[in-house]
Design a protein around this motif. Structure first.
Motif, PDB file in Angstrom:
ATOM      1  N   ALA A   1       0.870  -1.187   0.000  1.00  0.00           N
ATOM      2  CA  ALA A   1       0.000   0.000   0.000  1.00  0.00           C
ATOM      3  C   ALA A   1       0.903   1.231   0.000  1.00  0.00           C
ATOM      4  O   ALA A   1       2.027   1.198  -0.500  1.00  0.00           O
ATOM      5  CB  ALA A   1      -0.931  -0.029   1.218  1.00  0.00           C
ATOM      6  N   ASP A   2       0.423   2.327   0.558  1.00  0.00           N
ATOM      7  CA  ASP A   2       1.247   3.516   0.722  1.00  0.00           C
ATOM      8  C   ASP A   2       2.025   3.417   2.035  1.00  0.00           C
ATOM      9  O   ASP A   2       1.735   2.567   2.882  1.00  0.00           O
ATOM     10  CB  ASP A   2       0.377   4.769   0.713  1.00  0.00           C
ATOM     11  N   ALA A   3       2.979   4.284   2.221  1.00  0.00           N
ATOM     12  CA  ALA A   3       3.844   4.211   3.397  1.00  0.00           C
ATOM     13  C   ALA A   3       3.055   4.360   4.695  1.00  0.00           C
ATOM     14  O   ALA A   3       3.345   3.682   5.694  1.00  0.00           O
ATOM     15  CB  ALA A   3       4.935   5.275   3.313  1.00  0.00           C
ATOM     16  N   ALA A   4       2.054   5.245   4.718  1.00  0.00           N
ATOM     17  CA  ALA A   4       1.293   5.464   5.950  1.00  0.00           C
ATOM     18  C   ALA A   4       0.495   4.223   6.326  1.00  0.00           C
ATOM     19  O   ALA A   4       0.428   3.846   7.506  1.00  0.00           O
ATOM     20  CB  ALA A   4       0.368   6.668   5.789  1.00  0.00           C
ATOM     21  N   THR A   5      -0.130   3.577   5.344  1.00  0.00           N
ATOM     22  CA  THR A   5      -0.908   2.371   5.635  1.00  0.00           C
ATOM     23  C   THR A   5      -0.002   1.244   6.099  1.00  0.00           C
ATOM     24  O   THR A   5      -0.320   0.518   7.041  1.00  0.00           O
ATOM     25  CB  THR A   5      -1.702   1.937   4.388  1.00  0.00           C
ATOM     26  N   VAL A   6       1.141   1.084   5.434  1.00  0.00           N
ATOM     27  CA  VAL A   6       2.088   0.049   5.836  1.00  0.00           C
ATOM     28  C   VAL A   6       2.581   0.304   7.258  1.00  0.00           C
ATOM     29  O   VAL A   6       2.678  -0.624   8.080  1.00  0.00           O
ATOM     30  CB  VAL A   6       3.259  -0.015   4.836  1.00  0.00           C
ATOM     31  N   ALA A   7       2.871   1.553   7.598  1.00  0.00           N
ATOM     32  CA  ALA A   7       3.321   1.877   8.951  1.00  0.00           C
ATOM     33  C   ALA A   7       2.237   1.550   9.976  1.00  0.00           C
ATOM     34  O   ALA A   7       2.539   1.044  11.071  1.00  0.00           O
ATOM     35  CB  ALA A   7       3.708   3.353   9.040  1.00  0.00           C
ATOM     36  N   ARG A   8       1.006   1.814   9.628  1.00  0.00           N
ATOM     37  CA  ARG A   8      -0.105   1.494  10.539  1.00  0.00           C
ATOM     38  C   ARG A   8      -0.213  -0.015  10.744  1.00  0.00           C
ATOM     39  O   ARG A   8      -0.382  -0.483  11.871  1.00  0.00           O
ATOM     40  CB  ARG A   8      -1.398   2.049   9.950  1.00  0.00           C
ATOM     41  N   LEU A   9      -0.094  -0.774   9.679  1.00  0.00           N
ATOM     42  CA  LEU A   9      -0.140  -2.231   9.814  1.00  0.00           C
ATOM     43  C   LEU A   9       1.037  -2.735  10.646  1.00  0.00           C
ATOM     44  O   LEU A   9       0.882  -3.643  11.481  1.00  0.00           O
ATOM     45  CB  LEU A   9      -0.138  -2.885   8.438  1.00  0.00           C
ATOM     46  N   GLU A  10       2.213  -2.156  10.442  1.00  0.00           N
ATOM     47  CA  GLU A  10       3.378  -2.554  11.232  1.00  0.00           C
ATOM     48  C   GLU A  10       3.154  -2.279  12.712  1.00  0.00           C
ATOM     49  O   GLU A  10       3.530  -3.083  13.577  1.00  0.00           O
ATOM     50  CB  GLU A  10       4.624  -1.822  10.728  1.00  0.00           C
ATOM     51  N   ASP A  11       2.528  -1.146  13.027  1.00  0.00           N
ATOM     52  CA  ASP A  11       2.223  -0.838  14.422  1.00  0.00           C
ATOM     53  C   ASP A  11       1.243  -1.864  15.004  1.00  0.00           C
ATOM     54  O   ASP A  11       1.351  -2.249  16.177  1.00  0.00           O
ATOM     55  CB  ASP A  11       1.620   0.554  14.542  1.00  0.00           C
ATOM     56  N   MET A  12       0.295  -2.298  14.197  1.00  0.00           N
ATOM     57  CA  MET A  12      -0.731  -3.214  14.683  1.00  0.00           C
ATOM     58  C   MET A  12      -0.171  -4.605  14.973  1.00  0.00           C
ATOM     59  O   MET A  12      -0.624  -5.283  15.891  1.00  0.00           O
ATOM     60  CB  MET A  12      -1.866  -3.308  13.660  1.00  0.00           C
TER      61      MET A  12
ATOM     62  N   GLY B   1       3.177  -5.342  15.587  1.00  0.00           N
ATOM     63  CA  GLY B   1       4.346  -5.372  16.447  1.00  0.00           C
ATOM     64  C   GLY B   1       5.615  -5.676  15.678  1.00  0.00           C
ATOM     65  O   GLY B   1       5.608  -5.851  14.455  1.00  0.00           O
ATOM     66  N   PRO B   2       6.739  -5.777  16.378  1.00  0.00           N
ATOM     67  CA  PRO B   2       8.041  -5.825  15.700  1.00  0.00           C
ATOM     68  C   PRO B   2       8.385  -7.149  15.033  1.00  0.00           C
ATOM     69  O   PRO B   2       9.231  -7.175  14.147  1.00  0.00           O
ATOM     70  CB  PRO B   2       9.033  -5.510  16.829  1.00  0.00           C
ATOM     71  N   TRP B   3       7.779  -8.285  15.439  1.00  0.00           N
ATOM     72  CA  TRP B   3       8.211  -9.578  14.908  1.00  0.00           C
ATOM     73  C   TRP B   3       7.010 -10.441  14.500  1.00  0.00           C
ATOM     74  O   TRP B   3       6.776 -11.512  15.071  1.00  0.00           O
ATOM     75  CB  TRP B   3       9.057 -10.326  15.942  1.00  0.00           C
ATOM     76  N   PRO B   4       6.249 -10.018  13.503  1.00  0.00           N
ATOM     77  CA  PRO B   4       5.083 -10.813  13.100  1.00  0.00           C
ATOM     78  C   PRO B   4       5.435 -12.057  12.295  1.00  0.00           C
ATOM     79  O   PRO B   4       4.619 -12.961  12.141  1.00  0.00           O
ATOM     80  CB  PRO B   4       4.272  -9.839  12.248  1.00  0.00           C
ATOM     81  N   VAL B   5       6.671 -12.103  11.770  1.00  0.00           N
ATOM     82  CA  VAL B   5       7.106 -13.212  10.918  1.00  0.00           C
ATOM     83  C   VAL B   5       8.375 -13.813  11.523  1.00  0.00           C
ATOM     84  O   VAL B   5       9.281 -13.084  11.946  1.00  0.00           O
ATOM     85  CB  VAL B   5       7.370 -12.730   9.474  1.00  0.00           C
ATOM     86  N   SER B   6       8.459 -15.127  11.564  1.00  0.00           N
ATOM     87  CA  SER B   6       9.581 -15.805  12.199  1.00  0.00           C
ATOM     88  C   SER B   6      10.844 -15.713  11.363  1.00  0.00           C
ATOM     89  O   SER B   6      10.806 -15.496  10.141  1.00  0.00           O
ATOM     90  CB  SER B   6       9.240 -17.281  12.412  1.00  0.00           C
ATOM     91  N   GLY B   7      11.989 -15.936  12.022  1.00  0.00           N
ATOM     92  CA  GLY B   7      13.255 -15.953  11.326  1.00  0.00           C
ATOM     93  C   GLY B   7      13.325 -17.002  10.219  1.00  0.00           C
ATOM     94  O   GLY B   7      13.772 -16.698   9.103  1.00  0.00           O
ATOM     95  N   PRO B   8      12.885 -18.247  10.477  1.00  0.00           N
ATOM     96  CA  PRO B   8      12.885 -19.241   9.391  1.00  0.00           C
ATOM     97  C   PRO B   8      12.014 -18.840   8.212  1.00  0.00           C
ATOM     98  O   PRO B   8      12.377 -19.088   7.056  1.00  0.00           O
ATOM     99  CB  PRO B   8      12.353 -20.501  10.092  1.00  0.00           C
ATOM    100  N   ALA B   9      10.872 -18.206   8.484  1.00  0.00           N
ATOM    101  CA  ALA B   9      10.016 -17.756   7.384  1.00  0.00           C
ATOM    102  C   ALA B   9      10.692 -16.650   6.584  1.00  0.00           C
ATOM    103  O   ALA B   9      10.603 -16.618   5.346  1.00  0.00           O
ATOM    104  CB  ALA B   9       8.676 -17.275   7.922  1.00  0.00           C
TER     105      ALA B   9
END
Length: 321
Positions: free
Chosen positions: A200-211, A213-221
């Motif tokens: 999406a746009d940077a603002a939407t992506v930042a909002r999703l990242e805030d929702m 948290g910092p580690w939504p995807v594992s290291g192996p993934a």
């Protein structure tokens, strides 16, 4: 509320017994990307910012976009989060389609209308189109989607099954009004990694990242996804194989008297005389398929993986004639 899905192989085993099942109830590639040995840090350390950035760059390359993106625990996580990006309003979903979109919106307080034509989406605060569509394979052209984007406040385009048809993708146009979702696990056959993307746009992506948290995807993934997304020879060979095998499955189904409704390179949906009866016949051969509560005739099959699975399916369908 539990919703109707494929992949419910436990229910099939409990009902029909047996252990040697072929699960064709999903659209997941049964010849997955080959897993390689991972760096120990993928297991022992928290994912680094550099690793996450490399994954997004690989996804942008693979999906043909420079739009900002966020990696999530599958496209499903994006479906759960998007209704919370803005206050609820009127959402219209092009149906029939993957049922989680409407369900997630309703759970977040949106008024949801499921409509059957692209034109009927106009005027919505949020329009949702799965493209190519699951389960009938309907494809909406990027030009038609861009035109629709001018008639709605915001649009979500779920491209979970677009890997084999990149010409259908709107990922390059993702931005403030257009959120594009991509799955990793389906085409690459690694659904258990739980990896997907939203662009999406940077603002939407930042909002999703805030929702999330910092580690939504594992290291192996992250490590596996980065490697796979950059492996274009594998993707090209897999697209060619899946395309050919989809035609093979159509021929087998036609010989059994089933008519093609539509599909993608990862699944095919057929009109049968009685979908429940057809599902049960296949289940007696320990092959699980997908039927739909809104259609007494539609049955969806993923593509088998390997000669043994193809032989079992062909025999099961020929025995059903």
């Amino acid at each position: 509320m539990r919703r109707d899905h494929g992949g419910n192989i436990d229910a099939a085993k409990a009902r029909f017994g047996g252990a040697d099942w072929i699960d064709l109830s999903t659209g997941i590639n049964r010849v997955p990307y080959p897993l390689a040995r991972l760096a120990p840090e993928a297991w022992t350390g928290l994912p680094t910012a550099a690793a996450k950035e490399a994954l997004i760059a690989a996804a942008q390359t693979a999906f043909g976009t420079q739009a900002p993106g966020v990696a999530l625990a599958g496209a499903q996580q994006a479906i759960q989060l998007i209704p919370r990006l803005t206050p609820p309003g009127l959402a219209r979903v092009l149906a029939p389609t993957y049922n989680e979109h409407a369900a997630a919106l309703r759970a977040a307080g949106w008024e949801v209308e499921e409509v059957t034509s692209l034109r009927a989406l106009a005027g919505a605060d949020l329009a949702v189109v799965v493209n190519p569509n699951n389960p009938d394979g309907r494809v909406t052209s990027p030009e038609a989607l861009r035109a629709l984007g001018l008639q709605v406040r915001r649009m979500v385009v779920d491209e979970s099954f677009a890997d084999a048809t990149p010409e259908t993708s709107l990922a390059a146009k993702a931005g403030a009004k257009i959120i594009v979702l991509r799955s990793f696990g389906k085409f690459y056959g690694l659904a258990g990694l739980r990896l997907g993307f939203a662009f999406a746009d940077a603002a939407t992506v930042a909002r999703l990242e805030d929702m999330v948290g910092p580690w939504p995807v594992s290291g192996p993934a992250i490590e596996t996804g980065t490697r796979a997304l950059l492996d274009r020879p594998w993707a090209e060979a897999t697209t060619a194989r899946l395309t050919a095998e989809a035609h093979r499955l159509d021929a087998i189904a036609a010989a059994a008297g089933w008519a093609l409704v539509g599909g993608t390179a990862l699944f095919r949906t057929y009109a049968t005389p009685d979908a429940l009866a057809a599902q049960e016949r296949l289940a007696r051969a320990q092959i699980w398929s997908r039927i739909f509560p809104y259609s007494p005739s539609w049955l969806r099959l993923g593509l088998p993986g390997g000669a043994r699975e193809w032989d079992r399916l062909e025999k099961a369908l020929s025995d059903a004639i």
